[in-house]
Motif scaffolding. Structure first.
Motif, PDB file in Angstrom:
ATOM      1  N   ILE A   1       0.836  -1.203   0.000  1.00 57.51           N
ATOM      2  CA  ILE A   1       0.000   0.000   0.000  1.00 57.51           C
ATOM      3  C   ILE A   1       0.871   1.252   0.000  1.00 57.51           C
ATOM      4  N   GLY A   2       1.921   1.250   0.810  1.00 52.79           N
ATOM      5  CA  GLY A   2       2.817   2.407   0.850  1.00 52.79           C
ATOM      6  C   GLY A   2       3.481   2.659  -0.491  1.00 52.79           C
ATOM      7  N   THR A   3       3.926   1.601  -1.125  1.00 48.97           N
ATOM      8  CA  THR A   3       4.563   1.722  -2.443  1.00 48.97           C
ATOM      9  C   THR A   3       3.561   2.224  -3.476  1.00 48.97           C
ATOM     10  N   LEU A   4       2.373   1.660  -3.446  1.00 44.04           N
ATOM     11  CA  LEU A   4       1.340   2.058  -4.400  1.00 44.04           C
ATOM     12  C   LEU A   4       0.969   3.526  -4.216  1.00 44.04           C
ATOM     13  N   LYS A   5       0.826   3.967  -2.969  1.00 47.33           N
ATOM     14  CA  LYS A   5       0.509   5.375  -2.703  1.00 47.33           C
ATOM     15  C   LYS A   5       1.601   6.285  -3.257  1.00 47.33           C
ATOM     16  N   LYS A   6       2.851   5.896  -3.009  1.00 43.07           N
ATOM     17  CA  LYS A   6       3.980   6.714  -3.481  1.00 43.07           C
ATOM     18  C   LYS A   6       3.946   6.833  -5.011  1.00 43.07           C
ATOM     19  N   HIS A   7       3.702   5.709  -5.682  1.00 46.26           N
ATOM     20  CA  HIS A   7       3.696   5.743  -7.144  1.00 46.26           C
ATOM     21  C   HIS A   7       2.477   6.492  -7.694  1.00 46.26           C
ATOM     22  N   ILE A   8       1.343   6.387  -7.036  1.00 44.61           N
ATOM     23  CA  ILE A   8       0.161   7.146  -7.490  1.00 44.61           C
ATOM     24  C   ILE A   8       0.419   8.635  -7.371  1.00 44.61           C
ATOM     25  N   ILE A   9       1.012   9.044  -6.266  1.00 40.34           N
ATOM     26  CA  ILE A   9       1.314  10.468  -6.081  1.00 40.34           C
ATOM     27  C   ILE A   9       2.329  10.938  -7.118  1.00 40.34           C
ATOM     28  N   ASN A  10       3.393  10.147  -7.335  1.00 38.84           N
ATOM     29  CA  ASN A  10       4.389  10.509  -8.352  1.00 38.84           C
ATOM     30  C   ASN A  10       3.761  10.568  -9.741  1.00 38.84           C
TER      31      ASN A  10
ATOM     32  N   VAL B   1      -5.958   7.596  -3.384  1.00 40.92           N
ATOM     33  CA  VAL B   1      -5.015   7.612  -2.274  1.00 40.92           C
ATOM     34  C   VAL B   1      -5.783   7.580  -0.950  1.00 40.92           C
ATOM     35  N   LYS B   2      -6.921   8.219  -0.898  1.00 37.62           N
ATOM     36  CA  LYS B   2      -7.744   8.236   0.309  1.00 37.62           C
ATOM     37  C   LYS B   2      -8.198   6.813   0.661  1.00 37.62           C
ATOM     38  N   ASP B   3      -8.632   6.061  -0.361  1.00 34.17           N
ATOM     39  CA  ASP B   3      -9.052   4.670  -0.131  1.00 34.17           C
ATOM     40  C   ASP B   3      -7.878   3.825   0.364  1.00 34.17           C
ATOM     41  N   LEU B   4      -6.711   4.054  -0.226  1.00 31.59           N
ATOM     42  CA  LEU B   4      -5.517   3.328   0.211  1.00 31.59           C
ATOM     43  C   LEU B   4      -5.144   3.687   1.649  1.00 31.59           C
ATOM     44  N   SER B   5      -5.311   4.945   2.005  1.00 30.62           N
ATOM     45  CA  SER B   5      -5.008   5.368   3.375  1.00 30.62           C
ATOM     46  C   SER B   5      -5.956   4.703   4.369  1.00 30.62           C
TER      47      SER B   5
END
Length: 186
Positions: A69-78, A127-131
């Motif tokens: 989840i952390g990796t996915l969030k980082k890549h979505i933001i990037n 990202v909100k759902d991932l959080s």
């Protein structure tokens, strides 16, 4: 036994008293947990270790998911930060001049796309759902970890009792007999 012979009478007395105390603790533990046989103790040890191992596996899966989840969030933001620049790059016909000017952003964008392909993500989650999922998985992991610690301690306690019961039985019997003889002669 050879250690006892090389030591003085005080050490022998201390060792016999210590062994008696350990055996009484073991017997009290067995009585308090209503364990009446070695087979029952073995069965309890196996149950507790199996439960401990299952909880540990669950914790490891939770940790793996938290990392994903952390990796996915980082890549979505990037990806979202560099999307406009990458679209301009495509509109410029993949110009080398544009690439040189914006190499870092384009590289980050391509890395994010590659990560999505590697994870098999077709539609990007919010990202909100991932959080929210991250918080839920973390709470479940903490709860499982608390249970794991308790089960681990119980399993260790049972293993110690099992070892004491099997390894000290002969020594404690001798110590009890020698103590009784000492008391009779006194």
């Amino acid at each position: 036994q050879s250690k006892l012979q090389n030591k003085g009478a005080g050490y022998q007395r201390w060792a016999s008293v210590y062994n008696l105390k350990q055996m009484s603790k073991t017997l009290l533990f067995l009585r308090d947990h209503k364990i009446e046989s070695m087979e029952q103790l073995d069965q309890l040890v196996q149950q507790q270790t199996a439960k401990r191992d299952a909880l540990l596996s669950s914790i490891q899966q939770s940790e793996k998911r938290l990392v994903e989840i952390g990796t996915l969030k980082k890549h979505i933001i990037n990806y979202s930060k560099t999307r406009a620049i990458y679209e301009e790059y495509r509109k410029a016909g993949y110009s080398k001049k544009f690439l040189e000017a914006h190499r870092e952003e384009i590289t980050i964008h391509k890395a994010a796309k590659a990560a999505f392909d590697e994870l098999g993500v077709k539609k990007l989650p919010r990202v909100k759902d991932l959080s929210i999922e991250f918080a839920e998985v973390l709470a479940a992991k903490k709860q499982t970890y608390a249970e794991y610690r308790q089960v681990k301690n119980d399993a260790q306690e049972l293993l110690i009792v099992k070892l004491k019961d099997s390894s000290q039985a002969e020594t404690v019997t001798k110590a009890i007999n020698s103590r009784l003889e000492t008391q009779k002669s006194s």
